[in-house]
Design a protein around this motif. Structure first.
Motif, mmCIF file in Angstrom:
data_model
loop_
_atom_site.group_PDB
_atom_site.id
_atom_site.type_symbol
_atom_site.label_atom_id
_atom_site.label_comp_id
_atom_site.label_asym_id
_atom_site.label_seq_id
_atom_site.Cartn_x
_atom_site.Cartn_y
_atom_site.Cartn_z
ATOM 1 N N ILE A 1 -27.303 -27.992 14.820
ATOM 2 C CA ILE A 1 -26.868 -29.314 14.365
ATOM 3 C C ILE A 1 -28.081 -30.031 13.777
ATOM 4 O O ILE A 1 -29.108 -30.195 14.446
ATOM 5 C CB ILE A 1 -26.237 -30.154 15.477
ATOM 6 N N ALA B 1 -24.584 -33.184 19.536
ATOM 7 C CA ALA B 1 -24.464 -31.917 20.262
ATOM 8 C C ALA B 1 -23.804 -32.080 21.620
ATOM 9 O O ALA B 1 -23.301 -31.099 22.192
ATOM 10 C CB ALA B 1 -25.848 -31.288 20.431
ATOM 11 N N SER C 1 -29.691 -23.812 21.361
ATOM 12 C CA SER C 1 -29.229 -24.842 20.434
ATOM 13 C C SER C 1 -30.402 -25.259 19.562
ATOM 14 O O SER C 1 -31.441 -25.670 20.080
ATOM 15 C CB SER C 1 -28.692 -26.067 21.190
ATOM 16 N N LEU D 1 -31.475 -28.006 17.322
ATOM 17 C CA LEU D 1 -31.060 -29.383 17.063
ATOM 18 C C LEU D 1 -32.237 -30.179 16.513
ATOM 19 O O LEU D 1 -33.370 -29.996 16.947
ATOM 20 C CB LEU D 1 -30.583 -30.060 18.364
ATOM 21 N N SER E 1 -21.686 -24.691 13.822
ATOM 22 C CA SER E 1 -21.828 -26.093 14.221
ATOM 23 C C SER E 1 -20.471 -26.646 14.651
ATOM 24 O O SER E 1 -19.474 -26.450 13.952
ATOM 25 C CB SER E 1 -22.364 -26.953 13.061
ATOM 26 N N THR F 1 -18.969 -30.425 15.873
ATOM 27 C CA THR F 1 -19.150 -31.845 16.153
ATOM 28 C C THR F 1 -17.768 -32.484 16.272
ATOM 29 O O THR F 1 -16.776 -31.937 15.766
ATOM 30 C CB THR F 1 -19.936 -32.562 15.035
#
Length: 337
Positions: free
Chosen positions: A232, A244, A288, A290, A316, A318
């Motif tokens: 992300i 996240a 992850s 990020l 991804s 969200t």
């Protein structure tokens, strides 16, 4: 690294809380158009069954509309869970897609069920007994159709020449997150896509794939590795962590057998704050990536280098579709697509 590394997308068609599967599928088409415009190399859609979080049970049904809505990007499955299907039916379906969209269709194959045991049973055509565990045989039969290399004495040999999309064919890949999948991919001379977002310790497995691939001495074929990574990208580190949280909550509950749609970040942060204080709860080992564009690029390049991969496939999830679009826009800009 950025100049030579291919960047692609795996879309699981997430369903946001308060939204619908129909909207999630429309979002998939919208994101595919954006990926095509931004310069991503390929766009794969996943196969998951029987849950409220992901709206993509049929990659074979989604690929055609995505390819029709785009012009350049490769489109495919990430993947087709072969144990649910007849190899001949899969070969026919993807041959048809390849005929309609020449040079753009991928057929990535997996062994996992993509769901729970009860839903797996519901997917079976014959429910009198458990389905056989014969993935290597299924895979060999499927490749025999696609390559028109069925043994002459095989009862289905003539069917290989009837595939509707010939002379076009999809490009087969093998998906995996374990050493066994790497061995199969190497033996068959297939490109290999490793799911780092499931198992973040796969660098040794992709090294094994390359080693065994060389041992099999596939004529005119070279080993190829893509690594699928959870990413992300946002305008700030704080915003990336906030976005996240939605995925973290869904996967925390998934490990407990609770299936939910993707929650808003604020709801997820509140849940995780309480959950983090609860003793004895398992923690996720999933990687992850990020952060801001620069930090994400650096970390993603590091992951790709560790895997010896030529391509990163970005996954991804969200709550907000616009946030997911923005993440892929920032990532494309960071890599100069």
């Amino acid at each position: 690294m950025a100049d030579s590394m291919r960047l692609s997308i795996l879309d699981q068609s997430p369903v946001s809380e308060g939204s619908s599967g129909s909207q999630a599928l429309q979002n998939t088409i919208d994101l595919a158009r954006l990926a095509d415009q931004l310069g991503y190399h390929r766009y794969w859609v996943a196969e998951h069954h029987g849950g409220p979080m992901l709206a993509g049970p049929s990659p074979e049904a989604l690929i055609g509309p995505i390819a029709a809505a785009t012009t350049r990007i490769r489109v495919g499955s990430g993947g087709v869970m072969l144990p649910h299907y007849s190899p001949f039916k899969v070969a026919e379906t993807f041959s048809l897609l390849a005929g309609l969209f020449p040079g753009r269709i991928d057929l990535a194959l997996g062994r996992a069920a993509g769901t729970d045991p009860l839903t797996t049973f519901a997917l079976q055509r014959d429910r009198r007994q458990a389905a056989p565990d014969d993935f290597p045989q299924q895979l060999a039969e499927l490749l025999g159709y696609l390559d028109d290399q069925m043994p002459p004495d095989h009862p289905f040999a003539r069917l290989a020449k009837t595939l509707p999309g010939r002379p076009e064919r999809p490009e087969p890949w093998l998906l995996g997150s374990s050493p066994q999948s790497a061995l199969w991919a190497a033996e068959l001379g297939l490109p290999y896509a490793f799911a780092d977002f499931i198992n973040a310790s796969g660098a040794e497995i992709t090294a094994l794939y390359r080693e065994r691939f060389a041992e099999h001495e596939h004529a005119e074929r070279k080993p190829r590795v893509a690594v699928a990574v959870w990413v992300i990208c946002a305008d700030s580190e704080e915003e990336a962590r906030r976005l996240a949280a939605s995925g973290r909550m869904t996967f925390t509950l998934l490990r407990r057998g609770e299936l939910i749609a993707v929650p808003p970040p604020e709801k997820a942060l509140e849940f995780l704050a309480g959950d983090d204080r609860a003793p004895g709860q398992p923690r996720s080992e999933r990687r992850s990536v990020l952060g801001t564009p620069d930090s994400v690029r650096a970390e993603l390049e590091d992951v790709v280098e560790k895997y010896g991969a030529e391509e990163a496939i970005v996954v991804s999830i969200t709550y907000d579709h616009e946030a997911r679009r923005h993440s892929y826009e920032l990532l494309a800009e960071a890599f100069g697509l």
